[in-house]
Design an enzyme around this catalytic site. Structure first.
Site, mmCIF file in Angstrom:
data_model
loop_
_atom_site.group_PDB
_atom_site.id
_atom_site.type_symbol
_atom_site.label_atom_id
_atom_site.label_comp_id
_atom_site.label_asym_id
_atom_site.label_seq_id
_atom_site.Cartn_x
_atom_site.Cartn_y
_atom_site.Cartn_z
ATOM 1 C CB CYS A 67 -0.956 -0.001 1.191
ATOM 2 S SG CYS A 67 -2.247 -1.249 1.074
ATOM 3 C CG ASP A 68 4.311 3.887 1.043
ATOM 4 O OD1 ASP A 68 3.742 4.842 0.473
ATOM 5 O OD2 ASP A 68 5.276 4.028 1.806
#
Length: 268
Positions: A99-100
């Site tokens: 998620c980054d």
């Protein structure tokens, strides 16, 4: 910005636990073990603990170093295709999502065996595990968005996000105008649509979006963040939104096929 503070409080302990980060990296590597265009650094567990992470050094260039990509003779359009397929599989099929994905966490190099590009994903501290119900509801929402089925969109947004403003939520997910629903995978964002989005922001939609973000569950919030980061990267690589959404449809269809096969195997 209570929702933002909530997310920091929930996720920071995970990002600072390097044992967890190493395990995340290895799990992602297993999920893509048959894909030569994807790689992660090897973890040296004998030199790793909760506060120290020791990894293989990999030489590559940042995803947004376009001059270096050109010097390496890497096709940015094909690179964008690989990136889309990589993250869409994580979201729609594996349910295990990095998620980054900002450019600092993505290196590109030439694969010595294939001669083609290879994406190396770094910084495995922030992941989201999507349960099967959430993942399949998210698949159904995207299929409804691509097909323009308003009733299904409305129901799915309520089920996933617990919000009633389904038209605005759909636009937040796609960065496209609601009027263009059903054709997002067939046309690119044009100037007229950009003006519609800008006018909506000036008419107070920004504050309404903030309210929505404060209400949606953590899983959905992180997926929205991931989508925004990927959209920015793809824009930089020159990828058309039409191709991006075509990749979404492709992975959603595979997810639905796999789900049908699981049900058949379970129920006979």
């Amino acid at each position: 910005l209570a929702w933002l503070i909530r997310e920091f409080k929930e996720n920071l302990p995970h990002e600072l636990n390097f044992i967890e980060e190493g395990l995340n990296s290895e799990r992602l590597a297993r999920n893509f073990r048959n894909e030569p265009s994807i790689g992660t650094p090897k973890i040296y567990w004998e030199y790793t603990n909760r506060k120290i992470l020791t990894m293989e050094y990999i030489n590559g260039v940042k995803l947004d170093n376009y001059a270096a990509l050109s010097m390496m003779d890497i096709d940015r359009s094909k690179l964008a295709d690989t990136l889309c397929e990589f993250f869409n599989k994580q979201i729609f099929r594996d349910g295990f999502v990095h998620c980054d994905p900002h450019p600092g966490n993505i290196l590109v190099r030439k694969n010595a065996q294939t001669g083609s590009h290879q994406i190396i994903l770094l910084d495995h501290g922030l992941y989201k595990v999507l349960d099967e119900e959430f993942r399949m509801n998210y698949v159904k929402l995207w299929m409804a968005l691509m097909g323009g089925d308003e009733e299904v969109i409305k129901t799915a947004v309520k089920k996933l996000g617990g919000v009633d403003s389904y038209k605005l939520f759909a636009s937040m997910m796609t960065a496209r105008s609601w009027d263009k629903r059903g054709s997002w995978d067939k046309s690119d964002l044009d100037e007229e649509e950009k003006l519609k989005i800008q006018r909506a922001m000036m008419q107070g939609k920004l504050s309404e979006m903030t309210v929505i973000l404060s209400r949606v569950p953590s899983s959905l919030l992180l997926i929205l963040k991931t989508n925004d980061l990927l959209r920015s990267i793809n824009n930089g690589l020159g990828a058309s939104s039409k191709k991006v959404y075509s990749s979404v449809v492709k992975e959603c269809l595979k997810a639905m096929e796999e789900e049908e096969a699981r049900i058949w195997a379970r129920d006979g």
